[in-house]
Design a protein around this motif. Structure first.
Motif, PDB file in Angstrom:
ATOM      1  N   ARG A   1       0.840  -1.198   0.000  1.00 26.06           N
ATOM      2  CA  ARG A   1       0.000   0.000   0.000  1.00 26.06           C
ATOM      3  C   ARG A   1       0.882   1.257   0.000  1.00 26.06           C
ATOM      4  O   ARG A   1       1.873   1.317   0.724  1.00 26.06           O
ATOM      5  N   VAL A   2       0.519   2.251  -0.808  1.00 23.35           N
ATOM      6  CA  VAL A   2       1.282   3.501  -0.857  1.00 23.35           C
ATOM      7  C   VAL A   2       1.030   4.285   0.425  1.00 23.35           C
ATOM      8  O   VAL A   2      -0.124   4.542   0.786  1.00 23.35           O
ATOM      9  N   GLN A   3       2.100   4.647   1.122  1.00 21.55           N
ATOM     10  CA  GLN A   3       1.992   5.335   2.414  1.00 21.55           C
ATOM     11  C   GLN A   3       2.398   6.800   2.345  1.00 21.55           C
ATOM     12  O   GLN A   3       2.058   7.583   3.221  1.00 21.55           O
ATOM     13  N   GLY A   4       3.151   7.171   1.297  1.00 26.97           N
ATOM     14  CA  GLY A   4       3.671   8.532   1.203  1.00 26.97           C
ATOM     15  C   GLY A   4       2.619   9.543   0.772  1.00 26.97           C
ATOM     16  O   GLY A   4       1.450   9.220   0.578  1.00 26.97           O
ATOM     17  N   PHE A   5       3.077  10.796   0.611  1.00 24.90           N
ATOM     18  CA  PHE A   5       2.184  11.881   0.191  1.00 24.90           C
ATOM     19  C   PHE A   5       1.593  11.576  -1.188  1.00 24.90           C
ATOM     20  O   PHE A   5       2.290  11.072  -2.053  1.00 24.90           O
TER      21      PHE A   5
END
Length: 199
Positions: free
Chosen positions: A130-134
């Motif tokens: 899962r993408v966690q960054g901004f």
């Protein structure tokens, strides 16, 4: 009713065409994507190449999104113009809203990539994690939020109160779409996790 007619021209056909296009996009793509997950229709059209199929769908989604935006602007041009913000906020607020909205949309696409943005998981092209960054560390659904902000900004820029009502409609359509998209996508990834555990 007279007060309402000063801000919304309900006889303008362009308004209803715009509303239809706004509802069409997420509805159609959810139906097409679910069909792809179950039947691999687009993948089969592209000779079994899921990535090409996803790129084709990406072009379609992007193109219909541009058409939707054009129809929205056209609808606004047929609506009464009523100043809503005093200077200099009448230009500053829409510019800031549009810039932040586009920032969310563009950075979401950058973080997810083409296949992550345009329903690649329905084609079996799953992300490793899962993408966690901004901007996903700020908002759960930054693309939908960013798009909604752009609708508000456009209504304020052109000083069309009807555009704010259309934006409310956009927000509701997106909420309904997410009720279908979110759980289905979660199911795809939980199935993969179960398969990995079984191996």
């Amino acid at each position: 009713m007279d007060a309402f007619s000063t801000i919304v021209n309900v006889s303008a056909t362009s308004l209803y065409v715009s509303l239809l296009s706004i509802a069409f996009n997420p509805t159609a793509w959810n139906i097409v994507a679910r069909n792809e997950y179950r039947n691999k229709t687009i993948t089969r059209i592209f000779g079994g190449n899921a990535r090409y199929g996803c790129y084709f769908l990406a072009i379609m989604i992007f193109s219909f999104g541009m058409l939707r935006d054009h129809l929205y602007q056209r609808a606004l041009s047929d609506q009464p113009r009523v100043p809503m913000l005093s200077a200099p906020y009448d230009t500053l607020v829409p510019i800031v809203l549009f810039a932040i909205g586009q920032l969310f949309v563009v950075t979401s696409t950058w973080a997810l990539g083409i296949t992550g943005t345009f329903l690649g998981d329905y084609f079996g092209i799953l992300m490793d994690h899962r993408v966690q960054g901004f901007p996903f560390n700020v908002l759960r659904d930054p693309m939908y939020v960013g798009s909604t902000m752009c609708f508000i900004a456009t209504a304020l820029w052109y000083e069309r109160p009807a555009g704010l009502l259309v934006t409310l409609y956009v927000y509701i359509v997106y909420l309904i779409a997410l009720r279908f998209e979110g759980p289905f996508t979660d199911m795809i990834y939980s199935k993969r996790a179960s398969t990995k555990k079984a191996l």
